[in-house]
Design an enzyme around this catalytic site. Structure first.
Site, PDB file in Angstrom:
ATOM      1  N   GLU A  36       0.770  -1.211  -0.009  1.00 47.84           N
ATOM      2  CA  GLU A  36       0.065  -0.044  -0.010  1.00 47.84           C
ATOM      3  C   GLU A  36       0.996   1.338  -0.119  1.00 47.84           C
ATOM      4  OE1 GLU A  36      -2.672   1.944  -0.680  1.00 47.84           O
ATOM      5  OE2 GLU A  36      -3.942   0.644   0.256  1.00 47.84           O
ATOM      6  N   GLY A  44       1.687   7.155  -0.615  1.00 46.27           N
ATOM      7  CA  GLY A  44       2.000   7.305   0.750  1.00 46.27           C
ATOM      8  C   GLY A  44       0.993   6.605   1.362  1.00 46.27           C
ATOM      9  N   ASP A  95       9.249   8.155 -11.050  1.00 47.47           N
ATOM     10  CA  ASP A  95       8.441   7.813 -10.037  1.00 47.47           C
ATOM     11  C   ASP A  95       7.099   7.732  -9.942  1.00 47.47           C
ATOM     12  OD1 ASP A  95       8.764   7.337  -6.777  1.00 47.47           O
ATOM     13  OD2 ASP A  95       7.140   9.061  -7.028  1.00 47.47           O
ATOM     14  N   LYS A 135       4.455   4.349  -9.964  1.00 43.68           N
ATOM     15  CA  LYS A 135       3.325   4.275  -9.145  1.00 43.68           C
ATOM     16  C   LYS A 135       1.969   4.118 -10.199  1.00 43.68           C
ATOM     17  CE  LYS A 135       5.011   7.318  -5.640  1.00 43.68           C
ATOM     18  NZ  LYS A 135       5.108   8.708  -5.383  1.00 43.68           N
TER      19      LYS A 135
HETATM   20  N1  LIG Z   1      10.431   8.668   2.024  1.00 49.09           N
HETATM   21  C1  LIG Z   1       8.946   8.621   1.815  1.00 49.09           C
HETATM   22  O1  LIG Z   1       8.283   9.417   2.025  1.00 49.09           O
HETATM   23  C2  LIG Z   1       8.600   7.432   0.962  1.00 49.09           C
HETATM   24  C3  LIG Z   1       7.093   7.459   0.568  1.00 49.09           C
HETATM   25  C4  LIG Z   1       6.582   6.433  -0.109  1.00 49.09           C
HETATM   26  C5  LIG Z   1       7.491   5.248  -0.407  1.00 49.09           C
HETATM   27  N2  LIG Z   1       8.749   5.313   0.207  1.00 49.09           N
HETATM   28  C6  LIG Z   1       9.728   4.073  -0.342  1.00 49.09           C
HETATM   29  O2  LIG Z   1      10.167   3.670   1.042  1.00 49.09           O
HETATM   30  C7  LIG Z   1      11.475   3.055   0.614  1.00 49.09           C
HETATM   31  C8  LIG Z   1      12.285   3.550   1.936  1.00 49.09           C
HETATM   32  O3  LIG Z   1      12.473   5.067   1.690  1.00 49.09           O
HETATM   33  P1  LIG Z   1      13.116   5.735   2.634  1.00 49.09           P
HETATM   34  O4  LIG Z   1      12.863   7.331   2.224  1.00 49.09           O
HETATM   35  O5  LIG Z   1      12.781   5.615   4.007  1.00 49.09           O
HETATM   36  O6  LIG Z   1      14.688   5.673   2.245  1.00 49.09           O
HETATM   37  P2  LIG Z   1      15.759   6.177   3.348  1.00 49.09           P
HETATM   38  O7  LIG Z   1      15.524   7.191   4.354  1.00 49.09           O
HETATM   39  O8  LIG Z   1      17.065   6.366   2.407  1.00 49.09           O
HETATM   40  O9  LIG Z   1      16.216   4.760   4.204  1.00 49.09           O
HETATM   41  C9  LIG Z   1      16.524   3.651   3.821  1.00 49.09           C
HETATM   42  C10 LIG Z   1      17.234   2.796   4.878  1.00 49.09           C
HETATM   43  O10 LIG Z   1      17.634   1.744   4.139  1.00 49.09           O
HETATM   44  C11 LIG Z   1      19.005   1.192   5.089  1.00 49.09           C
HETATM   45  N3  LIG Z   1      19.750   0.441   4.096  1.00 49.09           N
HETATM   46  C12 LIG Z   1      20.153   0.789   2.974  1.00 49.09           C
HETATM   47  N4  LIG Z   1      20.915  -0.489   2.298  1.00 49.09           N
HETATM   48  C13 LIG Z   1      20.515  -1.381   3.324  1.00 49.09           C
HETATM   49  C14 LIG Z   1      21.066  -2.853   3.549  1.00 49.09           C
HETATM   50  N5  LIG Z   1      21.782  -3.295   2.494  1.00 49.09           N
HETATM   51  N6  LIG Z   1      20.890  -3.554   4.653  1.00 49.09           N
HETATM   52  C15 LIG Z   1      20.006  -2.970   5.663  1.00 49.09           C
HETATM   53  N7  LIG Z   1      19.674  -1.702   5.609  1.00 49.09           N
HETATM   54  C16 LIG Z   1      20.032  -0.937   4.361  1.00 49.09           C
HETATM   55  C17 LIG Z   1      19.440   2.721   5.192  1.00 49.09           C
HETATM   56  O11 LIG Z   1      20.373   2.515   6.275  1.00 49.09           O
HETATM   57  P3  LIG Z   1      21.130   3.549   6.650  1.00 49.09           P
HETATM   58  O12 LIG Z   1      20.360   4.497   7.611  1.00 49.09           O
HETATM   59  O13 LIG Z   1      21.981   2.866   7.975  1.00 49.09           O
HETATM   60  O14 LIG Z   1      21.953   4.206   5.752  1.00 49.09           O
HETATM   61  C18 LIG Z   1      18.276   3.386   5.593  1.00 49.09           C
HETATM   62  O15 LIG Z   1      17.951   3.124   6.931  1.00 49.09           O
HETATM   63  C19 LIG Z   1      11.974   3.277  -0.507  1.00 49.09           C
HETATM   64  O16 LIG Z   1      11.557   2.091  -1.490  1.00 49.09           O
HETATM   65  C20 LIG Z   1      10.891   4.340  -0.987  1.00 49.09           C
HETATM   66  O17 LIG Z   1      10.837   4.629  -2.495  1.00 49.09           O
HETATM   67  C21 LIG Z   1       9.429   6.312   0.748  1.00 49.09           C
END
Ligand SMILES: NC(=O)c1ccc[n+]([C@@H]2O[C@H](COP(=O)([O-])OP(=O)(O)OC[C@H]3O[C@@H](n4cnc5c(N)ncnc54)[C@H](OP(=O)(O)O)[C@@H]3O)[C@@H](O)[C@H]2O)c1
Ligand SMILES: NC(=O)c1ccc[n+]([C@@H]2O[C@H](COP(=O)([O-])OP(=O)(O)OC[C@H]3O[C@@H](n4cnc5c(N)ncnc54)[C@H](OP(=O)(O)O)[C@@H]3O)[C@@H](O)[C@H]2O)c1
Lengths: 440, 440
Positions: free
Chosen positions: B130, B135, B202, B206
């Site tokens: 979802e 979001g 992006d 979606k």
């Molecule tokens: N941000 C949004 O508003 C949003 C909205 C909808 C969907 N999404 C989706 O949600 C997902 C996450 O987005 P995000 O914004 O939360 O990204 P983010 O802030 O960059 O967080 C990614 C996390 O993954 C960790 N990570 C990276 N490589 C890893 C590995 N090999 N093993 C374990 N942990 C690892 C990173 O660790 P470190 O912290 O230690 O670097 C970080 O904690 C993505 O698919 C994005 O498209 C995001």
């Protein structure tokens, strides 16, 4: 593809016929979703002689609805009769046989849903009722499942298309209430007896249902404070517009207070809403619900809240959900009211006198000097500030009008101030009092 | 209340931390919904030294994400790492153990979801996503379940908050694209490398997901025709406004053609939308999706499309759904892409040249007599009528501009006409071409 899922439909009125049409028209797609066809095999109506706007071929029509509920060889039952009785008895009979039921019956769910759901649990069956609120908008599913991670803080909705149509007519054409109502009746948007809609009871039914699934409280229709739209005038709509607001009939459910003082507000009333909000822009027969969750913030939904096809859309969605669950242990099902039955907890209902909001007030006054200063002195003495005020010249033989919007205050404080104002010699009448909600 | 459901979270970035916070903050309400507590017991990050904005007490942190996926004693897994790899391998490893997974990873689902879902089916586990679209707005659930009785005719959405923020800034303050982008980056609404958002990829991810669940077609990201917002200028936004439109980046999926000719349009592009529609009024980082079903008519959804808490709201809703289904036979579950896997059927994708719409065109022209008559003659010769036209005096050293909106025509016809116009000696440049959608 395995054997068809057999559906019985009790009541082939506006919604029931829509259900039969939709299951036939989209039979192929629905079977592709469920993995098995959904087929209406039985139906029951009151007047077997009436022509129906749907293809009844292949459907066994029973004169006795109770026989359908009790004996017919169906997997799922749809109740689109309406009203408390015999709808309730029909549903209870089906549940007693372990058959799950889909209903569009907001009156029954709101007024006696706790009993219906208890009966469903006792037999391991389900009752689904998406169509009971906001017609085709899947707002029950959204609040119950889609926002399930949130603590819902409040919700507000335009959940009666008849009232919204009337208010929109009054807004756009300056029509008087009675004329707008007649217009709605002529177009089939209002019943011959419109009381239920215009007095706000229908909205209160839907609000009671939404509040229960949002807050995990038992259904409590009797506690909804209800005021309809019959006292809204084109003049108030026009003044509201000058102040930057629209007048909408809203159902509002809101957490209020903190900690052990915590309660909920449940209220339906004409409301001034800022004209730049989504709710202000939802016009005509459309419905809209806006929900605020602690994690998600504000989420809004809009669409058709009534009509045979739109409401059938919700009934069929429920049928598809129930079809998928056929044969599964009931403990995997989403609870009817979102929370596990043993975790549903009543919260105190905040009495209207305690419910705080801004208020709109219009007074008819004699056209003499010093009016504004005396009125504002009374407001100040009650610690009420004025957000906007408008004094209107008298037109012809009419009195002058003073309209104003207050700061946010509990209703009792507002009422006291208004009572003092009414005692002033130059005040002829307190012509209108409505709540103002800014949703910030 | 029975034993807690154990959740592992891989990736504690914006979304992952939001999930941990939400499951803790609302632990009591969530347990009241599910009947059992949902508790994060394991997590994994890349950099164990980084401070996290969530309480990690009671959570075992593993340096090796694959170990968490393969071995940790959890019931459900959350993947909030992002990107194709290693996210895909982590999810596949969890599924291979029969563990269901919640992901927010739109890139992975859109680009390789068919494989991920096949792996889930093979092991009887589920993948929920979802959070991948819009979001916190539960639009996937709404389309897949709430509108399941409908044949979806089309959907259109503002599904990238970064682009909508930039376009809103340009609209409201006349800001140039580059400045609005920098502003978005400063506020954390755009990444340091914003390509994915501003070039429309992006949104295309979606859209591919929404189209699949709406039409029962396989995921087909590669077929989405994508155009980003980098060529939108404040000037075009302003002229559109004069014409009564807003420019929004929309993802549009639409059935097109009839019978055996039937196909679907999949496209992301800056779009002129009438300023009285809901989509035109959704500003800033908000998202909105409008779906048209044959029974329900138009249904709209809006809310926060990004941010840790709003996105966590969607992840937790999925966790709650999966928690309810733990131990149930997988055939009772809603199929990941709404239709039964064996009933998913590809439909031909309508090539952009064939996709019909109205068009907005702005030409830079020399300021000389006869310009309009020659341009309109070319349009007429291609059987294109003009809905609105505006000629602007040159400002300073600038060329004069002619902007117009055409009738609804296939793109190839529009392109031919524009090519002929470009060959005219007084036409300096075709400065802007955008589609116009009226949603009627
Ligand atoms: N941000 C949004 O508003 C949003 C909205 C909808 C969907 N999404 C989706 O949600 C997902 C996450 O987005 P995000 O914004 O939360 O990204 P983010 O802030 O960059 O967080 C990614 C996390 O993954 C960790 N990570 C990276 N490589 C890893 C590995 N090999 N093993 C374990 N942990 C690892 C990173 O660790 P470190 O912290 O230690 O670097 C970080 O904690 C993505 O698919 C994005 O498209 C995001
Ligand atoms: N209409 C809407 O847009 C809408 C929207 C949302 C929810 N709902 C709800 O849906 C329900 C049905 O509404 P509706 O508008 O479809 O009502 P309706 O048009 O009045 O239809 C009621 C149907 O029930 C049948 N009926 C009445 N008593 C019966 C009995 N004892 N046994 C068998 N059949 C019986 C009637 O039969 P005859 O035709 O032979 O008289 C009629 O076909 C109500 O609960 C309503 O609140 C309606």
């Amino acid at each position: 593809m395995s054997a068809a899922i057999k559906v019985g439909v009790i009541g082939l009125g506006t919604v029931g016929q829509g259900v039969v049409r939709l299951l036939k028209n989209n039979a192929d797609e629905i079977a592709r979703r469920v993995g098995r066809p959904l087929v209406v095999t039985h139906a029951s109506v009151r007047d077997a002689g009436k022509a129906r706007d749907c293809d009844l071929s292949g459907i066994t029509t029973l004169a006795d609805a109770m026989q359908l509920a009790r004996e017919a060889d169906v997997d799922l039952l749809v109740e689109t009769v309406g009203g408390i009785s015999p709808a309730r008895e029909l549903i209870l009979a089906a549940l007693a046989r372990g058959k799950s039921v889909v209903t569009a019956n907001k009156a029954l769910i709101a007024e006696d849903g706790n009993r219906v759901f208890a009966a469903a649990r006792a037999s391991g069956a389900s009752v689904a009722f998406e169509a009971a609120v906001a017609g085709g908008i899947p707002v029950i599913k959204a609040v119950r499942e889609g926002l399930a991670g949130n603590r819902v803080e409040r919700l507000a909705g335009i959940i009666n298309g008849t009232c919204n149509y009337i208010l929109t007519q009054m807004q756009e054409n300056g029509t008087a209430f009675d004329d707008a109502l007649r217009d709605a009746q002529r177009l089939g948007y209002a019943e011959a007896d419109p009381t239920f809609d215009i007095e706000g009871m229908d909205s209160a039914h839907k609000l009671a249902i939404l509040a229960s699934i949002a807050f995990g409280t038992p259904l409590d229709y009797g506690s909804v404070a209800v005021e309809g739209i019959t006292r809204v005038t084109p003049q108030d709509i026009q003044i509201a517009q000058v102040f930057g607001y629209r007048i909408k009939l809203l159902g509002i459910a809101k957490r209020s207070g903190k900690g052990s003082e915590q309660g909920i507000e449940l209220r339906v009333h004409p409301t001034l809403v800022p004209d730049n909000t989504l709710l202000a822009k939802v016009d005509g027969v459309l419905n809209s619900v806006v929900v605020r969750g602690d994690a998600v913030g504000e989420v809004g939904f809009y669409g058709r809240g009534a009509g045979g096809d739109a409401t059938a859309s919700a009934v069929v969605a429920d049928l598809i959900d129930l079809a998928r669950g056929l044969g599964a242990d009931a403990r995997h099902a989403v609870p009817a009211l979102a929370f596990q039955p043993d975790a549903v907890r009543a919260l105190p209902i905040v009495p209207s006198a305690e419910v705080a909001s801004a208020f709109y007030l219009r007074l008819k006054v004699a056209d003499e000097p010093g009016v504004l200063s005396k009125l504002t002195a009374i407001l100040a003495s009650h610690d009420i500030s004025v957000e906007a005020i408008l004094q209107r010249e008298p037109r012809g033989h009419e009195d002058a009008n003073v309209a104003l919007i207050t700061s946010v205050i509990p209703q009792h404080r507002f009422d006291h101030a208004v009572n003092e104002m009414r005692a002033l010699p130059f005040v002829r009448e307190d012509a209108a009092r409505f709540r103002v909600e800014k949703f910030d």
